[in-house]
Design an enzyme around this catalytic site. Structure first.
Site, PDB file in Angstrom:
ATOM      1  CG  LEU A 269      -1.966  -1.124   1.297  1.00  0.00           C
ATOM      2  CD1 LEU A 269      -2.715  -1.057   2.617  1.00  0.00           C
ATOM      3  CD2 LEU A 269      -2.943  -1.029   0.131  1.00  0.00           C
ATOM      4  N   GLY A 270       2.024   1.172   0.592  1.00  0.00           N
ATOM      5  CA  GLY A 270       2.911   2.330   0.667  1.00  0.00           C
ATOM      6  C   GLY A 270       4.222   1.940   1.311  1.00  0.00           C
TER       7      GLY A 270
ATOM      8  CB  THR B 102       6.920  -2.037   3.251  1.00  0.00           C
ATOM      9  OG1 THR B 102       8.238  -1.671   2.850  1.00  0.00           O
ATOM     10  CG2 THR B 102       6.031  -2.113   2.025  1.00  0.00           C
ATOM     11  CB  VAL B 103       1.731   0.050   4.820  1.00  0.00           C
ATOM     12  CG1 VAL B 103       0.315  -0.336   5.249  1.00  0.00           C
ATOM     13  CG2 VAL B 103       2.370   0.968   5.873  1.00  0.00           C
TER      14      VAL B 103
ATOM     15  CE  LYS C  32       5.015   2.247  10.171  1.00  0.00           C
ATOM     16  NZ  LYS C  32       4.785   3.463  10.964  1.00  0.00           N
TER      17      LYS C  32
ATOM     18  CG  ASP D  29       6.187  12.979  10.709  1.00  0.00           C
ATOM     19  OD1 ASP D  29       6.369  14.049  10.103  1.00  0.00           O
ATOM     20  OD2 ASP D  29       6.495  11.867  10.239  1.00  0.00           O
TER      21      ASP D  29
ATOM     22  N   GLY E 211       7.886   3.624   3.306  1.00  0.00           N
ATOM     23  CA  GLY E 211       8.526   4.754   3.962  1.00  0.00           C
ATOM     24  C   GLY E 211       9.957   4.433   4.304  1.00  0.00           C
ATOM     25  N   GLY E 212      10.586   5.342   5.036  1.00  0.00           N
ATOM     26  CA  GLY E 212      11.986   5.150   5.375  1.00  0.00           C
ATOM     27  C   GLY E 212      12.217   4.009   6.342  1.00  0.00           C
TER      28      GLY E 212
END
Length: 739
Positions: free
Chosen positions: A422-423, A429-430, A444, A542, A425-426
């Protein structure tokens, strides 16, 4: 006392030994190839015992210009270089030519007078396609009290020489040529002409050397080919006239690259290649690997394939297969190996069958037993590792959330298939997952890292979300603590991020003003809950559009609490290393390192500006890279309409847009004390949202809007906001909203 001939032998031995000092290489061998046939058809292949391969030749049409060899009546080949120079041998592939060259000499009678047959100096004219090899030749002077010179007449003139001294035969050293009795000097590259001069140094005090060394010599020679005899210096002193000299020959004055474009390029044979001369300008030709012949001929005598398989001793043990330019070896089917004599050869495969069978069965049972024991060991270690991670990740302290096993999440995500992402990041991963009861979840999964800070970030997110229950905060359904870094399981929010709806390709203007205000109101309400209503206050740290998810109804869900912190009730803020996203970062937090709930207010202000303008917080296309700064400049200069998104301007009234911009300006105040609390922001946005629902301004024209605003009087959005929240801001420049 030894006789003077004995001393002469010592002197000559010194000269012979200079070959090892002057040039450690061995002299190039004479060609042993089938050079007799390396000529053009109907051309004379030899003169005497010397083969004459093309580009050399004797008769007209049999040689390349500049490479003619003359053959006199006694079958002696020679070059006409201003004088007949005898040719001893031609090495075609090495690019060398051996000739007998003249020696300069100065002999004295026993009384010291000069001999009548002296030749004290020699001049050699320019050679066209030949150069004196600096690799093989050296300048040599022999004698006592002898001075020898060699020099060139070309523009790059060089002049050198050496001095040979000896006052008596007894001082001549053995095994050396260092100036006593003989001396030597190197010559430069690209030498095409030279002159020689030898002279005896008159010495009235030591005239006795005339008796044992009456002659002095100077010459250029390939010292590896010198053959001395005592009679050269005694009985027939004037008959020693020549010494062997090696010449480098080449097709002169062009490199390979220059010559290839000319019609008279010499390397005409197929499977030949060109190499540049190592002795000045010029080039040579040679046959490619696996071919032999004359690369200067384009016929059957040119470069042809070497049939290695027809050799007396085949390079292969069993089967040899000749190929163009190479060969290969093979073994019969019942043998193995590379088939080469210089390799493993061919070995019978039958003798190892029984051994292989026995070893194979033994290995099979051994591997089976070891694998079974290893499987038991790994299963036990995996259980211990899962328990270790479970305890390390604080599993015993979290009985209030569901604990998933690693196997459950692997099955739900199809073993973390790439199509389920789905996405990214640093830190992780999701993935989209489906549980056995068909409920859709978001998993996640952290990137494996040895950084304890990243592990703590995931544990912190569990700690924060397990204390939160709000409709606009993404719900944590559970976690998996059996892995090195905890894996988090969330409710599935299907409509992507707010950033995608605002900035995604083809999505600009997809959200109405009402939806934008409602989403911002929901986000503000969630942050207000975190700051004020949670059992332990939480600062998100954030807040940005990529961390705000939207469901089917475009309801906002605040996510990603990895950087969030729980704030004790007796503290207003915490100090930490700077964390956050550039463009959303509170300037005051950036300067002091102390973050408070007002840091989230600033970040939310940037999100609100994004919704109003449709611009990214940081973009190269903006006049200034920081959106917050650009927005405040436009507001303060009365140019708000220039930065707002077109749909927002179309659907909003001047009063509504002014109220929303005023709120964003207060959130973006550089001084955190001037910013409103998050609950105040939430109340003002809720009032704006209710007002847009009751009064859809986008459906009226300017005159109607002005009339309606005059009718509602004190019930305008600004009045409602200031009545509902007691907050003060600095005076602003009047906003000029132009429809």
């Amino acid at each position: 006392m030894a006789s003077w001939p004995t001393h002469l032998c010592l002197l000559l031995l010194c000269l012979v030994l200079l070959a090892g000092e002057a040039s450690p290489q061995t002299a190039p061998p004479l060609s042993v190839d089938s050079a007799d046939r390396w000529v053009r058809p109907w051309c004379q292949p030899k003169c005497g015992n010397v083969s004459i391969p093309y580009p050399f030749g004797i008769d007209s049409g049999c040689f390349r210009p500049g490479f003619q060899i003359y053959c006199n009546g006694d079958d002696t080949p020679y070059l006409d270089l201003g004088g007949n120079i005898e040719v001893v041998g031609i090495q075609l592939l090495e690019g060398t030519l051996v000739v007998n060259h003249y020696i300069a000499r100065d002999c004295r009678n026993p009384n010291g007078s000069s001999s009548e047959n002296n030749v004290p100096s020699i001049n050699i004219i320019d050679l066209q396609n030949f150069k004196f090899s600096h690799r093989w030749n050296s300048f040599v002077a022999v004698g006592c009290n002898t001075v020898g010179y060699i020099w060139s007449h070309r523009e790059s003139t060089f002049w050198t020489g050496c001095l040979s001294l000896c006052t008596s035969a007894s001082i001549v050293p053995n095994d050396t040529c260092s100036g006593i009795g003989c001396c030597i000097a190197p010559i430069p590259m690209d030498l095409r002409n030279f002159s020689l001069l030898v002279t005896l140094v008159e010495d009235e005090y030591y005239p006795s050397y005339y008796s044992f060394a009456p002659c002095s010599y100077a010459f250029l020679a390939d010292v590896g080919k010198l053959h001395f005899d005592l009679s050269n210096l005694t009985e027939n002193r004037t008959t020693w006239k020549k010494a062997p000299v090696t010449l480098d020959w080449a097709i002169m004055n062009q490199t390979c690259e220059e010559a290839k474009v000319n019609h008279d390029f010499a390397c005409v044979s197929p499977n030949s290649y060109c190499v540049n001369s190592t002795n000045g300008p010029g080039y040579l030709c040679n046959c490619s690997q696996g071919f032999q012949g004359n690369p200067y001929l384009n016929d059957s005598n040119g470069c042809s394939d070497i049939n290695e398989c027809s050799a007396d001793i085949s390079p292969c043990v069993k089967r040899c297969h000749n190929r163009e330019g190479s060969y290969s070896c093979s073994c019969p089917w019942y043998m193995y190996g590379d088939g080469r004599r210089d390799g493993s050869g061919c070995r019978s495969i039958l003798r190892i069958l029984y051994l292989s069978l026995g070893v194979g069965l033994s290995l099979f049972f051994l591997i089976a037993i070891v694998s079974w024991l290893y499987w038991i060991y790994k299963k036990r270690k995996l259980g211990e590792l899962k328990q270790h991670f479970f305890e390390k990740n604080g599993g015993s302290l979290r009985p209030d959330i569901r604990l998933f096993s690693s196997e459950e999440l692997e099955a739900a995500s199809d073993n973390y298939n790439q199509s389920r992402i789905l996405g990214e990041g640093g830190t992780g991963t999701v993935y989209r997952g489906v549980l056995p009861d068909q409920n859709v979840i978001a998993i996640k999964k952290a990137k494996i890292s040895n950084d304890e800070a990243e592990v703590q970030q995931f544990i912190n997110e569990v700690e924060v979300l397990s204390r939160i229950n709000h409709r606009n905060v993404v719900k944590l359904l559970g976690c998996c603590l059996e892995t090195q870094v905890p894996m988090l399981v969330y409710e599935f929010v299907p409509n992507g991020t707010l950033a995608h709806h605002v900035h995604g390709e083809g999505r600009r203007g997809s959200l109405s003003l009402e939806a934008r205000l409602r989403i911002s109101s929901e986000v503000a309400g969630a942050l207000s809950y975190l700051h004020s209503a949670a059992s332990t206050p939480v600062i998100h740290r954030d807040v940005k559009t990529t961390n705000i998810l939207l469901d089917h109804n475009l309801t906002a869900k605040v996510s990603d609490f990895g950087a969030s912190r729980l704030v004790p009730l007796d503290q207003n803020g915490l100090v930490s290393l700077i964390r956050g996203t550039f463009g959303y970062l509170d300037p005051e937090y950036f300067q002091t390192g102390e973050f408070t709930d007002k840091s989230d207010v600033y970040s939310f202000g940037v999100v609100l500006v994004e919704l109003l303008t449709g611009k990214k917080p940081v973009a190269k296309m903006q006049a200034v890279k920081n959106l917050a700064t650009l927005f405040m400049e436009c507001v303060n200069s009365g140019r708000l309409v220039e930065i707002l998104e077109e749909r927002v301007v179309d659907e909003g009234t001047p009063e509504l847009l002014e109220a929303a911009a005023e709120l964003a300006m207060r959130c973006l105040s550089m001084n955190s004390n001037d910013r409103p609390l998050m609950r105040e922001v939430a109340m003002e946005l809720e009032a704006l949202t209710r007002w847009t629902t009751i009064h859809p301004w986008g459906n009226v024209n300017v005159e109607e809007g002005d009339s309606l605003l005059s009718k509602i009087g004190s019930s305008s959005p600004s009045t409602v906001l200031h009545d509902s929240v007691n907050s003060s801001i600095e005076p602003m420049v009047p906003l000029e909203i132009v429809r």
